[in-house]
Design a protein around this motif. Structure first.
Motif, PDB file in Angstrom:
ATOM      1  N   UNK A   1       0.283  -1.982   7.784  1.00 58.05           N
ATOM      2  CA  UNK A   1       1.674  -2.097   8.217  1.00 58.05           C
ATOM      3  C   UNK A   1       2.599  -1.403   7.223  1.00 58.05           C
ATOM      4  N   UNK A   2       2.320  -1.546   5.926  1.00 57.62           N
ATOM      5  CA  UNK A   2       3.098  -0.891   4.890  1.00 57.62           C
ATOM      6  C   UNK A   2       3.057   0.629   5.061  1.00 57.62           C
ATOM      7  N   UNK A   3       1.874   1.173   5.313  1.00 58.18           N
ATOM      8  CA  UNK A   3       1.730   2.618   5.496  1.00 58.18           C
ATOM      9  C   UNK A   3       2.481   3.096   6.739  1.00 58.18           C
ATOM     10  N   UNK A   4       2.412   2.328   7.809  1.00 56.52           N
ATOM     11  CA  UNK A   4       3.151   2.690   9.028  1.00 56.52           C
ATOM     12  C   UNK A   4       4.655   2.763   8.749  1.00 56.52           C
ATOM     13  N   UNK A   5       5.146   1.830   7.956  1.00 58.50           N
ATOM     14  CA  UNK A   5       6.578   1.810   7.622  1.00 58.50           C
ATOM     15  C   UNK A   5       6.953   3.030   6.783  1.00 58.50           C
ATOM     16  N   UNK A   6       6.073   3.426   5.869  1.00 60.44           N
ATOM     17  CA  UNK A   6       6.353   4.604   5.054  1.00 60.44           C
ATOM     18  C   UNK A   6       6.498   5.849   5.917  1.00 60.44           C
ATOM     19  N   UNK A   7       5.620   5.981   6.885  1.00 54.39           N
ATOM     20  CA  UNK A   7       5.675   7.156   7.769  1.00 54.39           C
ATOM     21  C   UNK A   7       6.919   7.127   8.647  1.00 54.39           C
ATOM     22  N   UNK A   8       7.184   5.983   9.245  1.00 50.10           N
ATOM     23  CA  UNK A   8       8.311   5.864  10.172  1.00 50.10           C
ATOM     24  C   UNK A   8       9.654   6.038   9.477  1.00 50.10           C
ATOM     25  N   UNK A   9       9.746   5.623   8.222  1.00 52.71           N
ATOM     26  CA  UNK A   9      11.023   5.662   7.500  1.00 52.71           C
ATOM     27  C   UNK A   9      11.328   7.015   6.877  1.00 52.71           C
ATOM     28  N   UNK A  10      10.337   7.899   6.825  1.00 53.60           N
ATOM     29  CA  UNK A  10      10.514   9.182   6.160  1.00 53.60           C
ATOM     30  C   UNK A  10      10.137   9.160   4.690  1.00 53.60           C
ATOM     31  N   UNK A  11       9.805   7.963   4.158  1.00 47.07           N
ATOM     32  CA  UNK A  11       9.422   7.862   2.751  1.00 47.07           C
ATOM     33  C   UNK A  11       8.106   8.573   2.462  1.00 47.07           C
ATOM     34  N   UNK A  12       7.240   8.668   3.465  1.00 46.50           N
ATOM     35  CA  UNK A  12       5.968   9.364   3.282  1.00 46.50           C
ATOM     36  C   UNK A  12       6.200  10.841   2.979  1.00 46.50           C
ATOM     37  N   UNK A  13       7.124  11.445   3.692  1.00 41.63           N
ATOM     38  CA  UNK A  13       7.425  12.866   3.450  1.00 41.63           C
ATOM     39  C   UNK A  13       8.087  13.057   2.097  1.00 41.63           C
ATOM     40  N   UNK A  14       8.969  12.138   1.708  1.00 43.00           N
ATOM     41  CA  UNK A  14       9.607  12.226   0.398  1.00 43.00           C
ATOM     42  C   UNK A  14       8.572  12.140  -0.720  1.00 43.00           C
TER      43      UNK A  14
ATOM     44  N   UNK B   1       3.310  22.672  -6.468  1.00 43.55           N
ATOM     45  CA  UNK B   1       2.214  22.956  -5.543  1.00 43.55           C
ATOM     46  C   UNK B   1       2.688  23.662  -4.283  1.00 43.55           C
ATOM     47  N   UNK B   2       3.831  23.231  -3.771  1.00 39.97           N
ATOM     48  CA  UNK B   2       4.426  23.811  -2.559  1.00 39.97           C
ATOM     49  C   UNK B   2       3.468  23.762  -1.366  1.00 39.97           C
ATOM     50  N   UNK B   3       2.741  22.648  -1.243  1.00 38.60           N
ATOM     51  CA  UNK B   3       1.798  22.503  -0.140  1.00 38.60           C
ATOM     52  C   UNK B   3       2.474  21.853   1.059  1.00 38.60           C
ATOM     53  N   UNK B   4       2.049  22.261   2.245  1.00 33.90           N
ATOM     54  CA  UNK B   4       2.584  21.696   3.478  1.00 33.90           C
ATOM     55  C   UNK B   4       1.785  20.465   3.877  1.00 33.90           C
ATOM     56  N   UNK B   5       2.468  19.425   4.304  1.00 35.21           N
ATOM     57  CA  UNK B   5       1.776  18.214   4.766  1.00 35.21           C
ATOM     58  C   UNK B   5       1.378  18.400   6.217  1.00 35.21           C
ATOM     59  N   UNK B   6       0.080  18.286   6.503  1.00 34.16           N
ATOM     60  CA  UNK B   6      -0.426  18.510   7.863  1.00 34.16           C
ATOM     61  C   UNK B   6      -1.053  17.246   8.443  1.00 34.16           C
ATOM     62  N   UNK B   7      -0.736  16.090   7.885  1.00 34.41           N
ATOM     63  CA  UNK B   7      -1.311  14.827   8.340  1.00 34.41           C
ATOM     64  C   UNK B   7      -0.232  13.768   8.382  1.00 34.41           C
ATOM     65  N   UNK B   8      -0.540  12.640   8.965  1.00 29.83           N
ATOM     66  CA  UNK B   8       0.374  11.491   8.969  1.00 29.83           C
ATOM     67  C   UNK B   8      -0.261  10.338   8.202  1.00 29.83           C
ATOM     68  N   UNK B   9       0.545   9.713   7.374  1.00 28.81           N
ATOM     69  CA  UNK B   9       0.108   8.486   6.716  1.00 28.81           C
ATOM     70  C   UNK B   9      -0.079   7.399   7.757  1.00 28.81           C
ATOM     71  N   UNK B  10      -1.152   6.607   7.605  1.00 25.07           N
ATOM     72  CA  UNK B  10      -1.394   5.499   8.516  1.00 25.07           C
ATOM     73  C   UNK B  10      -2.467   5.770   9.553  1.00 25.07           C
ATOM     74  N   UNK B  11      -3.031   6.967   9.568  1.00 28.83           N
ATOM     75  CA  UNK B  11      -4.102   7.294  10.514  1.00 28.83           C
ATOM     76  C   UNK B  11      -5.367   6.505  10.163  1.00 28.83           C
ATOM     77  N   UNK B  12      -6.025   5.946  11.188  1.00 35.30           N
ATOM     78  CA  UNK B  12      -7.233   5.167  10.962  1.00 35.30           C
ATOM     79  C   UNK B  12      -8.372   6.068  10.488  1.00 35.30           C
ATOM     80  N   UNK B  13      -9.228   5.525   9.630  1.00 40.20           N
ATOM     81  CA  UNK B  13     -10.386   6.267   9.130  1.00 40.20           C
ATOM     82  C   UNK B  13     -11.677   5.634   9.660  1.00 40.20           C
ATOM     83  N   UNK B  14     -12.727   6.434   9.656  1.00 40.90           N
ATOM     84  CA  UNK B  14     -14.039   5.920  10.002  1.00 40.90           C
ATOM     85  C   UNK B  14     -14.310   5.890  11.473  1.00 40.90           C
TER      86      UNK B  14
END
Length: 273
Positions: free
Chosen positions: A235-248, A260-273
């Motif tokens: 839930x914490x990770x979902x909030x980070x993504x939704x709020x824009x804090x993940x991108x910051x 580094x100047x790397x582009x983010x190509x993923x979303x925080x909160x994606x399920x693994x496994x």
């Protein structure tokens, strides 16, 4: 490798006993103790020692501090080596692993994972002056990797005739490549860029060989049976993504505001496994 998995099997038994003893109430215990101990592995820019303050800083350190602030407790970081990070967690010396833990079926038998907070590719890397141009040319070469890492075993499976040499950590494996002691190393792309940026002037330049050995997300590692804690983290990770804090967070350490100047190509909160 067989010895490693036998040891992990023993840890499953320890974990099961620990869960029963603790009644799977880690989230409540953290709040009651007023402290949150986060296990970290040194890989810049995810967690590393600031040369000025000598404090551990980085992407994962910020994540741990943000969790602690959200829970209203004090954050405490503990640096652990990659090959002992799982035992440190299971034996209760840390509350959570934020140590670039990639999901594997073997690890999932021993610990639980949150959803991902970062995703990256693991590449074979050679010196720019190397005659090696394709991944398959490494089939019988010397390859360095961090001890206990996912990609150490993956490389050994891919190239059984290669000499996969384990070093204590990623920077030492990278240095072995620079010094010509190995023909290639395996690193996360972000970590490799960082190591190159911090190399002394005149150091050999590097090339990443396509395609990557694998591409994996990393999530928080927690003890088995802590379903409430896992639900909170997701839930914490979902909030980070939704709020824009993940991108910051990304921009600060790996993106537009970093070297580094790397582009983010993923979303925080994606399920693994």
């Amino acid at each position: 490798m067989k010895t490693v998995w036998r040891n992990l099997g023993r840890l499953v038994v320890i974990a099961a006993f620990s869960i029963s003893a603790a009644h799977a109430r880690q989230l409540e215990d953290i709040k009651a103790n007023g402290k949150f101990v986060c296990g970290l592995t040194i890989v810049q820019p995810f967690a590393y020692y600031d040369q000025t303050t000598r404090e551990v800083v980085g992407y994962e350190v910020d994540l741990c501090n943000m969790i602690a602030a959200d829970l209203g407790v004090k954050s405490e970081g503990k640096v652990v080596a990659a090959d002992v990070r799982v035992p440190e967690l299971i034996e209760g010396r840390i509350d959570l692993l934020a140590a670039l833990m990639s999901y594997t079926k073997e690890r999932a038998k021993v610990i639980d994972f949150s959803n991902q907070y970062v995703e990256d590719g693991f590449y074979f890397i050679v010196r720019e002056d190397s005659p090696i141009a394709k991944v398959d040319q490494l089939s019988d070469k010397r390859i360095s990797a961090a001890k206990g890492s996912l990609y150490q075993s993956a490389a050994a499976r891919k190239f059984p005739d290669a000499n996969v040499i384990a070093f204590d950590d990623g920077p030492l494996a990278f240095l072995a490549l620079q010094q010509g002691k190995v023909d290639a190393t395996i690193q996360r792309s972000a970590a490799a860029v960082g190591l190159q940026l911090r190399s002394p002037e005149g150091s050999p330049k590097i090339r990443l060989l396509e395609p990557p050995l694998l591409r994996q997300g990393s999530g928080f590692g927690i003890r088995k049976g802590e379903d409430e804690f896992k639900a909170y983290l997701n839930s914490f990770l979902d909030k980070l993504e939704a709020s824009g804090e993940a991108q910051k967070l990304w921009d600060k350490w790996l993106g537009s505001k970093s070297d580094y100047k790397l582009e983010r190509t993923f979303k925080i909160g994606k399920a693994m496994g």
